[in-house]
Design a protein around this motif. Structure first.
Motif, short mmCIF file in Angstrom:
data_model
loop_
_atom_site.label_atom_id
_atom_site.label_comp_id
_atom_site.label_asym_id
_atom_site.label_seq_id
_atom_site.Cartn_x
_atom_site.Cartn_y
_atom_site.Cartn_z
N VAL A 141 27.70 57.74 -23.15
CA VAL A 141 28.24 58.38 -21.95
C VAL A 141 29.64 57.83 -21.66
CG1 VAL A 141 26.05 58.95 -20.84
CG2 VAL A 141 27.10 56.77 -20.38
N LYS A 142 30.47 58.74 -21.17
CA LYS A 142 31.88 58.39 -21.00
C LYS A 142 32.06 57.38 -19.86
CE LYS A 142 34.57 61.21 -18.85
NZ LYS A 142 35.23 62.45 -18.43
N GLU A 143 31.36 57.64 -18.77
CA GLU A 143 31.63 56.89 -17.54
C GLU A 143 30.32 56.46 -16.88
OE1 GLU A 143 33.65 59.32 -14.69
OE2 GLU A 143 35.05 57.72 -14.20
N LEU A 144 30.23 55.20 -16.53
CA LEU A 144 29.04 54.71 -15.84
C LEU A 144 29.47 54.17 -14.48
CD1 LEU A 144 26.04 54.18 -15.97
CD2 LEU A 144 26.47 52.13 -17.27
N ARG A 186 24.82 49.48 -1.64
CA ARG A 186 25.21 49.36 -0.23
C ARG A 186 26.32 48.32 -0.07
NH1 ARG A 186 22.37 52.59 2.95
NH2 ARG A 186 20.19 52.99 2.54
N GLY A 187 26.19 47.22 -0.79
CA GLY A 187 27.24 46.20 -0.74
C GLY A 187 28.12 46.33 -1.97
N LEU A 188 29.42 46.36 -1.77
CA LEU A 188 30.33 46.55 -2.89
C LEU A 188 30.30 45.36 -3.85
CD1 LEU A 188 32.26 48.71 -3.93
CD2 LEU A 188 34.13 47.48 -2.83
N ALA A 189 30.07 44.15 -3.27
CA ALA A 189 30.03 42.96 -4.11
C ALA A 189 28.89 43.06 -5.12
CB ALA A 189 29.84 41.72 -3.24
N ARG A 190 27.73 43.50 -4.65
CA ARG A 190 26.57 43.65 -5.54
C ARG A 190 26.84 44.77 -6.57
NH1 ARG A 190 23.25 42.27 -8.87
NH2 ARG A 190 21.17 43.15 -8.93
N ALA A 191 27.52 45.81 -6.12
CA ALA A 191 27.86 46.91 -7.03
C ALA A 191 28.77 46.42 -8.14
CB ALA A 191 28.54 48.04 -6.25
N GLU A 192 29.71 45.55 -7.77
CA GLU A 192 30.64 45.02 -8.78
C GLU A 192 29.91 44.13 -9.78
OE1 GLU A 192 33.66 43.38 -6.30
OE2 GLU A 192 34.80 45.26 -6.25
N GLU A 209 27.40 43.88 -15.33
CA GLU A 209 26.21 43.73 -16.17
C GLU A 209 26.00 44.93 -17.09
OE1 GLU A 209 22.69 42.86 -13.89
OE2 GLU A 209 23.70 41.20 -12.87
N VAL A 210 26.29 46.12 -16.59
CA VAL A 210 26.01 47.32 -17.41
C VAL A 210 27.30 47.94 -17.96
CG1 VAL A 210 23.85 47.88 -16.24
CG2 VAL A 210 25.97 48.82 -15.35
N ASP A 211 28.39 47.21 -17.87
CA ASP A 211 29.67 47.69 -18.37
C ASP A 211 30.06 49.01 -17.69
OD1 ASP A 211 31.95 47.83 -19.86
OD2 ASP A 211 30.99 48.74 -21.60
N GLY A 212 29.99 49.00 -16.36
CA GLY A 212 30.32 50.22 -15.61
C GLY A 212 31.44 50.00 -14.63
N LEU A 213 31.58 50.95 -13.71
CA LEU A 213 32.65 50.90 -12.73
C LEU A 213 32.02 50.92 -11.33
CD1 LEU A 213 35.79 51.25 -12.27
CD2 LEU A 213 35.33 53.69 -12.12
N ALA A 214 32.35 49.92 -10.50
CA ALA A 214 31.76 49.85 -9.16
C ALA A 214 32.41 50.89 -8.25
CB ALA A 214 31.96 48.46 -8.59
N VAL A 215 31.57 51.62 -7.50
CA VAL A 215 32.09 52.62 -6.55
C VAL A 215 31.35 52.44 -5.23
CG1 VAL A 215 32.79 54.39 -8.24
CG2 VAL A 215 30.42 54.30 -7.46
#
Lengths: 428, 283
Positions: free
Chosen positions: A198-201, A206-212, A217-223
């Motif tokens: 998949v191109k984009e993950l 709820r918390g941006l810090a946890r999202a980051e 961990e999964v090589d994705g992008l925090a939003v």
């Protein structure tokens, strides 16, 4: 010569014991050589996976199985199953075809068996007998995979989700996946989709810090979860796994997203309990919503489908096993045939020369005719016995009868090749 | 000889359909391979039957009568040829599960149901517009038949996916998206051929009857199908429609085109001349 298999698998031993039994790759050559050095062992191969340790050996007698068993961990040795000859071959065939695997139809075992053979070859403990077994077992396994549905359909929830995404959306290379929440299964599914290109993950929490943290961990992008309406337009697969008590993804939100997406299909995977995606969203056009129960149902359906293929898979294994045994028997028959023919040809040749000498004055063409006649008699006389010995494949009474009738067993002990023929020729 | 070749072609198509249906139940790729091989063999035999008859009746121009079954036979061959072409470009074998029985459905009436002979009006015997009209109409129908097959497949598979109980059909699918895309593209080509067929058809009609657009059910269905397909393309391009809605429109479009053929077979002798080309290639 006998084939021996001494093994412990998930059927007999708990995980803790299997962990102790596992042979690390670095130690494998030494273990193989130790086995090869046991008296009477001619060839050896070790298959060590997280679910089993199986030792295959070609040895002079069955008694050697005890020696092999004693090389195992003392706690495991009493649990080990010893199999011989046809049973041992069948066991290898079944293992390679994943019929003995914890997850029926799993793909890794074939590669693991081939790898075990390659390591044994490298260590110098793999000979022609075990090599032939592994090759035929691989053939059987490939047939099982292509001719049955035993390997079809994902059986874990995360791979079911990834499989469904591919079925619904096609090539995932240009697709975006949105991961909402930090559930372990959602991460597994996201990783599986990532592995499928998949191109984009995108990772929202709820918390941006946890999202980051998750994104790393999964090589994705925090939003930000606040951008959910826009994210639903951007993503093609949404995996939801949060502890929220209410619907995060409502039907209304999805309805708006679908229109903004210009009806591009949207696959929603709800792995939360209580659910985070409003179930009626599935009624919307080009929206496919699967929750935990749905995924489990598909997985169970696939497991059932695989299970239903076991009978056919076993038939294939038996067919290939029979073919291997027939080949082995035929190989056994060849020395008897060779000796029989060499004996007959030597007698014919001696008699033809005697006749030529007695007739005196025969020109070259006439001499050739006499020799050809002797050869023709040999061929005609041996045609039917040869066909029958081949059909019997050397294992039945005819091969023994031929050996006894012509005194081959007295002429030489071992089953022979060129040396046997030479010996017989000299007798003639 | 021609009849024997057509018989053999029909048998090969039937065996191909059976192989594809077996593959649906037992997904051994060899069954799909056998299905393709048998369809190809059937097509070769079918084309050979056409070729052997062309030697006798020429290219159809100049023929003075035709049979309805001949047209269906030609359609069946074109559908198979189209499928095999798409198959080489990556269409999944699952399409064969729909296309092979569809070919049989077209071929069996052509082959087994007796159709009466129709006369072609003399002014059309050497018409160039007639040639283009027949070619475009036949190609367009074949392409739309393929689009219909894929759309029907899409609708059935999508239903399974929505029900969250995917069945065999869904399991054998490469992806819903690829079927949607392929069905839409074929429908666009069908629309283009249909446009050409309608345009040249009016010229043929004028030559035969003096009317550019005769008021008859056949022409009505053709125009309705054309308008529906035009609306479908517009909806896809402008509003972004896709999936189920597009598939339903393609299915309805093809059904309307099929009505054109029903109308054609019972039409007045003057317009039957539009199918003269097909006559020459039927045993």
């Amino acid at each position: 010569m006998t084939t021996i298999c001494v093994g412990v698998s998930h059927r007999q031993a708990p995980t803790a014991l299997r962990e102790r039994l596992a042979v690390p790759a670095a130690l494998l050559p030494d273990r193989l050589r130790q086995l090869r050095e046991l008296p009477g062992v001619r060839e050896a191969m070790i298959l060590s996976t997280c679910n089993r340790l199986e030792i295959f050996a070609s040895a002079d007698s069955r008694e050697i199985a005890g020696d092999i068993q004693r090389t195992l961990d003392p706690a495991a040795a009493p649990l080990a199953a010893c199999r011989f000859d046809e049973d041992a071959l069948r066991h290898l065939f079944r293992i390679t075809a994943s019929l003995e695997s914890m997850v029926l139809g799993e793909a890794q075992i074939l590669g693991q068996v081939k790898e075990a053979a390659a390591q044994a070859r490298q260590a110098g403990t793999l000979g022609p007998e075990l090599q032939r077994l592994v090759e035929r077992a691989s053939t059987a396994a490939k047939r099982v995979r292509t001719e049955t549905e035993i390997a079809r359909g994902a059986v874990s929830l995360s791979s079911v989700a990834a499989d469904l995404a591919r079925k619904l959306l096609g090539d995932l290379a240009d697709r975006a996946v949105l991961l909402i929440g930090a559930g372990e299964m959602a991460q597994l599914a996201a990783r599986e989709l990532r592995a499928q290109g998949v191109k984009e993950l995108l990772v929202a929490n709820r918390g941006l810090a946890r999202a980051e943290e998750l994104a790393r961990e999964v090589d994705g992008l925090a939003v930000s979860l606040a951008d959910l309406p826009a994210l639903l337009v951007r993503a093609d697969v949404v995996i939801c796994s949060t502890g929220a008590e209410e619907y995060l993804v409502t039907r209304e939100l999805v309805d708006q997203a679908v229109k903004a997406r210009r009806y591009r299909p949207l696959f929603l995977v709800d792995l939360s309990l209580p659910r985070n995606v409003e179930p009626s969203a599935n009624e919307l056009e080009n929206v496919y919503l699967y929750d935990l129960d749905d995924l489990e149902r598909v997985a169970a359906q696939n497991r059932g489908q695989r299970q239903s293929q076991v009978g056919r898979a076993e038939e294939i294994v038996e067919e290939e096993l029979r073919a291997l045994l027939a080949q082995a028997h035929e190989r056994h028959a060849v020395p008897v045939l060779a000796r029989l023919r060499a004996h007959a040809e030597a007698v014919a040749c001696a008699e033809a020369e005697k006749t030529i000498a007695a007739l005196r004055g025969l020109d070259e063409r006439q001499q050739r005719s006499v020799r050809a006649m002797a050869n023709a008699i040999v061929n005609k006389l041996l045609h039917a016995p040869t066909a029958r010995l081949r059909a019997e494949a050397g294992s039945g009474p005819l091969a023994d009868a031929a050996t006894a009738l012509f005194g081959f067993d007295e002429a030489q002990g071992a089953i022979g090749g060129r040396h046997d023929r030479e010996t017989l020729a000299s007798h003639g | 000889m021609e009849t024997l070749l057509v018989h053999l072609a029909l048998l090969a198509y039937a065996a191909g359909a059976a192989a594809f249906l077996t593959w649906l139940v037992r997904p051994d790729p060899r069954w799909a391979g056998a299905g393709r091989g048998l369809l190809f063999a059937g097509l070769v035999l079918h084309v050979a039957s056409f070729a052997s008859n062309i030697g006798v009746a020429g290219l159809g121009l100049g023929a003075d009568s035709w049979k309805g079954g001949q047209l269906f036979s030609l359609l069946a061959a074109l559908i198979v040829a189209g499928y095999l072409f798409l198959d080489r470009r990556g269409l999944a074998p699952i399409a064969g599960v729909v296309v092979a029985p569809l070919t049989l459905a077209v071929m069996v009436p052509a082959h087994l149901v007796a159709t009466s002979e129709h006369a072609v009006v003399q002014p059309l015997w050497t018409s160039g517009a007639l040639f283009v009209h027949v070619a475009a109409a036949t190609l367009g129908t074949a392409v739309l038949a393929l689009a219909f097959g894929l759309s029907a497949l899409y609708l059935a598979s999508e239903r399974q996916a929505k029900s969250r109980r995917p069945g065999r059909l869904f399991a054998r699918l490469t992806s819903l998206e690829s079927i949607d895309r392929a069905g839409y593209r074929l429908a666009v080509w069908g629309f283009i051929f249909l446009s050409v067929a309608i345009g040249t058809g009016s010229l043929v009609s004028k030559a035969a009857t003096g009317a550019v657009l005769p008021i008859a059910p056949k022409e009505g269905f053709a125009l309705l199908a054309w308008a529906l397909l035009a609306a479908m393309i517009q909806a896809r391009l402008v509003a972004g429609w896709r999936g189920r809605r597009i598939a339903i429109l393609v299915v309805v479009g093809f059904v309307l085109v099929a009505f054109v053929y029903v109308g054609l077979l019972s039409a007045s002798p003057s317009l039957r001349g539009a199918l003269a080309l097909a006559i020459g290639v039927w045993p």
